[in-house]
Design a protein around this motif. Structure first.
Motif, PDB file in Angstrom:
ATOM      1  N   ALA A 177      55.331   6.953  28.339  1.00  0.00           N
ATOM      2  CA  ALA A 177      54.808   8.267  28.719  1.00  0.00           C
ATOM      3  C   ALA A 177      55.947   9.203  29.125  1.00  0.00           C
ATOM      4  O   ALA A 177      55.961  10.388  28.778  1.00  0.00           O
ATOM      5  N   VAL A 178      56.933   8.673  29.854  1.00  0.00           N
ATOM      6  CA  VAL A 178      58.091   9.484  30.234  1.00  0.00           C
ATOM      7  C   VAL A 178      58.877   9.903  28.993  1.00  0.00           C
ATOM      8  O   VAL A 178      59.284  11.068  28.857  1.00  0.00           O
ATOM      9  N   LEU A 179      59.095   8.947  28.083  1.00  0.00           N
ATOM     10  CA  LEU A 179      59.835   9.257  26.853  1.00  0.00           C
ATOM     11  C   LEU A 179      59.114  10.325  26.040  1.00  0.00           C
ATOM     12  O   LEU A 179      59.755  11.238  25.491  1.00  0.00           O
ATOM     13  N   MET A 180      57.786  10.226  25.966  1.00  0.00           N
ATOM     14  CA  MET A 180      57.023  11.245  25.241  1.00  0.00           C
ATOM     15  C   MET A 180      57.197  12.614  25.890  1.00  0.00           C
ATOM     16  O   MET A 180      57.283  13.637  25.202  1.00  0.00           O
ATOM     17  N   GLY A 181      57.257  12.644  27.224  1.00  0.00           N
ATOM     18  CA  GLY A 181      57.511  13.908  27.913  1.00  0.00           C
ATOM     19  C   GLY A 181      58.866  14.482  27.556  1.00  0.00           C
ATOM     20  O   GLY A 181      59.003  15.691  27.338  1.00  0.00           O
ATOM     21  N   PHE A 182      59.882  13.605  27.491  1.00  0.00           N
ATOM     22  CA  PHE A 182      61.214  14.051  27.075  1.00  0.00           C
ATOM     23  C   PHE A 182      61.164  14.677  25.681  1.00  0.00           C
ATOM     24  O   PHE A 182      61.735  15.746  25.438  1.00  0.00           O
ATOM     25  N   ILE A 183      60.504  13.976  24.763  1.00  0.00           N
ATOM     26  CA  ILE A 183      60.457  14.423  23.362  1.00  0.00           C
ATOM     27  C   ILE A 183      59.773  15.784  23.242  1.00  0.00           C
ATOM     28  O   ILE A 183      60.262  16.698  22.569  1.00  0.00           O
ATOM     29  N   VAL A 184      58.639  15.938  23.916  1.00  0.00           N
ATOM     30  CA  VAL A 184      57.854  17.171  23.793  1.00  0.00           C
ATOM     31  C   VAL A 184      58.554  18.349  24.469  1.00  0.00           C
ATOM     32  O   VAL A 184      58.393  19.502  24.053  1.00  0.00           O
ATOM     33  N   SER A 185      59.371  18.092  25.485  1.00  0.00           N
ATOM     34  CA  SER A 185      59.990  19.183  26.248  1.00  0.00           C
ATOM     35  C   SER A 185      61.070  19.932  25.473  1.00  0.00           C
ATOM     36  O   SER A 185      61.429  21.051  25.833  1.00  0.00           O
ATOM     37  N   PHE A 219      55.122  10.829  15.371  1.00  0.00           N
ATOM     38  CA  PHE A 219      56.038  11.825  15.929  1.00  0.00           C
ATOM     39  C   PHE A 219      56.582  12.736  14.822  1.00  0.00           C
ATOM     40  O   PHE A 219      56.630  13.962  14.989  1.00  0.00           O
ATOM     41  N   ILE A 220      56.986  12.160  13.693  1.00  0.00           N
ATOM     42  CA  ILE A 220      57.498  12.958  12.572  1.00  0.00           C
ATOM     43  C   ILE A 220      56.428  13.932  12.085  1.00  0.00           C
ATOM     44  O   ILE A 220      56.707  15.121  11.828  1.00  0.00           O
ATOM     45  N   ALA A 221      55.189  13.454  11.957  1.00  0.00           N
ATOM     46  CA  ALA A 221      54.100  14.308  11.468  1.00  0.00           C
ATOM     47  C   ALA A 221      53.851  15.477  12.423  1.00  0.00           C
ATOM     48  O   ALA A 221      53.714  16.635  11.993  1.00  0.00           O
ATOM     49  N   ILE A 222      53.802  15.189  13.728  1.00  0.00           N
ATOM     50  CA  ILE A 222      53.562  16.247  14.715  1.00  0.00           C
ATOM     51  C   ILE A 222      54.734  17.225  14.732  1.00  0.00           C
ATOM     52  O   ILE A 222      54.546  18.446  14.834  1.00  0.00           O
ATOM     53  N   THR A 223      55.954  16.705  14.615  1.00  0.00           N
ATOM     54  CA  THR A 223      57.145  17.562  14.577  1.00  0.00           C
ATOM     55  C   THR A 223      57.067  18.537  13.414  1.00  0.00           C
ATOM     56  O   THR A 223      57.322  19.746  13.565  1.00  0.00           O
ATOM     57  N   ILE A 224      56.725  18.027  12.240  1.00  0.00           N
ATOM     58  CA  ILE A 224      56.643  18.880  11.047  1.00  0.00           C
ATOM     59  C   ILE A 224      55.572  19.954  11.229  1.00  0.00           C
ATOM     60  O   ILE A 224      55.785  21.130  10.903  1.00  0.00           O
TER      61      ILE A 224
END
Length: 660
Positions: free
Chosen positions: A117-125, A361-366
């Protein structure tokens, strides 16, 4: 796979990108959409133009992001950071912290463990700096309030990504998650930042000064290449990714006075780096996953955008800005960025993220990257519908009146080359109070003149980044006074391409170079050999005791005939400067109306310049603007500059009336 096969496949992919981008241009879709679509078409789920494994594609993406991070690092500025430090540190901390906290809370609510969950927060920020800056620059919104707020927050994101990558192995339990490991990670980050500061402030500037002193372009480029490779290697040895190291290498170079020249050397490849990254991200996407989970992925992408708009908007309002500015900053920062890919790759390497989650993650990023240019473009219109409201809370600080912006030369005389000609032009401009800026390639000259307070910069003016840094797009006039004829042609052509309206005066060594320079965009060309011949004729006649008036008239005839012959037919004159060349003994002059002049309050109709003096009033320069072809009843004021055309004698006769 053989090297030749790699080259062939990359060439095929880039060729496909050209076709896709042409199609996107026809329907006015952003380039990033075309690049991501190219990746989808070229990847395993499309035409299969790139036949490498997923690991090969991931390596290609990592190469792309490493190169891209180096360019982003050179664009980074510690001085700019200090100028907007309140936005960077307070706004950035709030945006990254709120985004991470909100993402963490949602992840925990759906049963995801706290490390992930913390890592996902890092990625989204994180936000895509490339998309954000590119879109804002194209829309000329980089200096808007919400644009500068977004820029400041993105600077903090870049800094915090270093810490996030270091913390990721700890989240996976690789370092035990102990207090010692946390202190070690923070200490490593601090040491890296201190090392960057030392390199940027002391070591690299001195090294580059020594290299630049050799005046060898090859040695300069090689030095930049060594720095760009050595720093990522060193940071990788310290446990950071190559991409973080490449970014820090760019930051180190950005703090030197030679950063614009370094950027000029890699600018032609900048778009290739970005294209390589976005195409490889598109190739990494598993279209089968998109087909199986379209609603989930689109829903997650919308949730990410909404969450980031809320977090960035709240951070902006906490700085004291209005809800309108908060919405603008939120929409600008709503995408997932290049550093997100680095953090996600680090999570995949330590086992925090599995292959399926990495694909999501790749799909959401795109999806967010595709939406981002449209959302940024829509921001100003949506902002108009939001009231200029801000919370009435005592602890909220008042926003600064005006955010500092980068000061660049504007409405100035740009002098290229500081030899005898350039020096005399600068001296004359200084005496007349004209704004000017100088570009010179000799580093010793630059350092000496900077110490004297001259507005001079070092750089090769045949490079677009250098001319842009010197403000060629906002210049009133460009004087090309370099001795090399090849460089003169390059600079003239480039200056004309970057500013189609600027007046360009070029110096040439020989009269035979005049016509090529005029074709390349020069408005006027002054050949050294012709002017030298005119000077010699004048000296001969003075020693022969020919009256000075006759000498001046004869020299005017020689210049008119000579320039007319070199330029060809002068009947189709295209600039005011050509008027003098097409009429022997005639010239342009600027006469300032003095405070005591009898012309004050007079109008062109009353003066009857043409009938009484044989003069033509072409324009009136008043304060910061020019009245072209002024009306007959326009009253003259003290301080006006009258741009008149006529014979030298007529101008000399009329000048006392203006007080000149």
């Amino acid at each position: 796979m053989e090297v030749a096969d790699y080259l062939g496949e990359i060439a095929a992919v880039l060729g496909l990108a050209i076709l896709v981008l042409l199609g996107c241009n026809l329907v006015r879709l952003p380039a990033v959409v075309g690049l991501l679509l190219t990746g989808l078409l070229a990847g395993p789920g499309g035409f299969g133009l790139f036949e490498g494994t997923e690991e090969d594609i991931r390596l290609l993406a990592e190469i792309g992001v490493v190169l891209l991070m180096f360019v982003i690092g050179i664009d980074f500025s510690l001085r700019k950071l200090l100028q907007i430090r309140r936005i960077v540190f307070l706004g950035g901390t709030l945006q990254v912290g709120l985004t991470t906290l909100l993402t963490f809370g949602l992840a925990i609510a759906f049963g995801i463990g706290w490390p992930l969950a913390v890592l996902m927060g890092f990625i989204v920020s994180m936000t895509s700096t490339t998309i954000m800056l590119g879109t804002l620059e194209r829309r000329a919104e980089l200096d808007s309030v919400h644009g500068r707020i977004s820029l400041g927050i993105s600077i903090f994101q870049d800094i915090s990504a270093v810490v996030m990558v270091l913390v990721t192995p700890m989240l996976a339990g690789r370092d035990g998650g102990s207090l010692f490991s946390i202190i070690k990670a923070l200490g490593t980050s601090l040491l890296i930042l201190v090392a960057v500061a030392l390199l940027a402030g002391i070591v690299v500037p001195r090294l580059l000064r020594l290299v630049v002193g050799t005046r060898s372009r090859e040695m300069f480029i090689l030095t930049i290449a060594v720095i760009s490779l050595a720093v990522p290697w060193a940071t990788a040895m310290a446990g950071l990714s190559l991409a973080i190291g490449a970014f820090l290498a760019g930051v180190i170079i950005s703090e030197t006075e030679y950063s614009h020249q370094a950027l000029a050397g890699i600018t032609p490849f900048k778009d290739i780096f970005a294209s390589l990254f976005f195409i490889s991200i598109g190739m990494l996407l598993d279209l089968g996953l998109m087909a199986r989970e379209p609603i989930l992925l689109v829903g997650l992408a919308l949730a990410v955008v909404l969450l980031k708009v809320i977090a960035a908007g709240a951070a902006t309002m906490a700085l004291g800005y209005t809800a309108r500015m908060g919405l603008g900053a939120g929409l600008t920062l709503c995408t997932i960025g290049e550093f997100s890919f680095i953090i996600a790759a680090a999570g995949l390497a330590v086992g925090l993220i599995d292959a399926v989650m990495f694909q999501r993650f790749i799909a959401i990023t795109i999806l967010t990257m595709v939406a981002s240019p449209f959302l940024i473009s829509a921001a100003p219109g949506l902002m108009e519908r939001v009231p200029t409201w801000r919370p009435r809370l005592r602890w909220l600080p008042h926003p600064p009146g005006d955010l500092p912006i980068e000061v660049r030369p504007h409405d100035h005389l740009l002098i290229i080359g500081y030899g005898v000609t350039g020096r005399q032009v600068a001296r004359a401009a200084s005496q007349q109070g004209l704004k000017y800026h100088i570009v010179e390639l000799n580093p010793q000259t630059v350092r000496r003149e900077q110490a004297e307070g001259e507005p001079i910069m070092w750089g090769d003016a045949s490079q677009p980044a250098v001319l842009q840094q010197a403000g060629v797009d906002a210049a009133r006039m460009v004087v090309v006074a370099v001795p090399d004829p090849n460089e003169t042609r390059k600079i003239t052509q480039l200056a004309r391409r970057l500013n189609t309206k600027v007046t360009i005066l070029a110096r040439s060594k020989f009269a035979s170079e005049m016509e090529p320079l005029l074709r390349l965009g020069a408005d006027e060309v002054v050949p050294d050999e012709f002017e030298a011949s005119v000077a010699i004729v004048g000296r001969v006649l003075r020693r022969a005791l020919v009256p000075l008036g006759d000498i001046e008239e004869l020299l005017a005839d020689i210049r008119a005939d000579g320039y007319g012959t070199m330029r060809g037919d002068t009947t189709g004159l295209s600039s005011l400067g050509d008027l003098r060349l097409g009429h022997a003994g005639h010239e342009l002059a600027a006469l300032r109306v003095a405070e005591h002049s009898a012309l004050i309050g007079q109008t062109p109709a009353r003066l009857e310049l043409r009938r009484r003096h044989g003069l033509t009033l072409l324009a009136i320069r008043r304060d910061e603007y020019v009245l072209s072809n002024p009306g007959a009843e326009e009253k003259l004021r003290a301080g006006d500059e009258l741009i008149i055309f006529g014979s030298s004698d007529s101008i000399a006769e009329f000048a006392p009336q203006a007080g000149a």
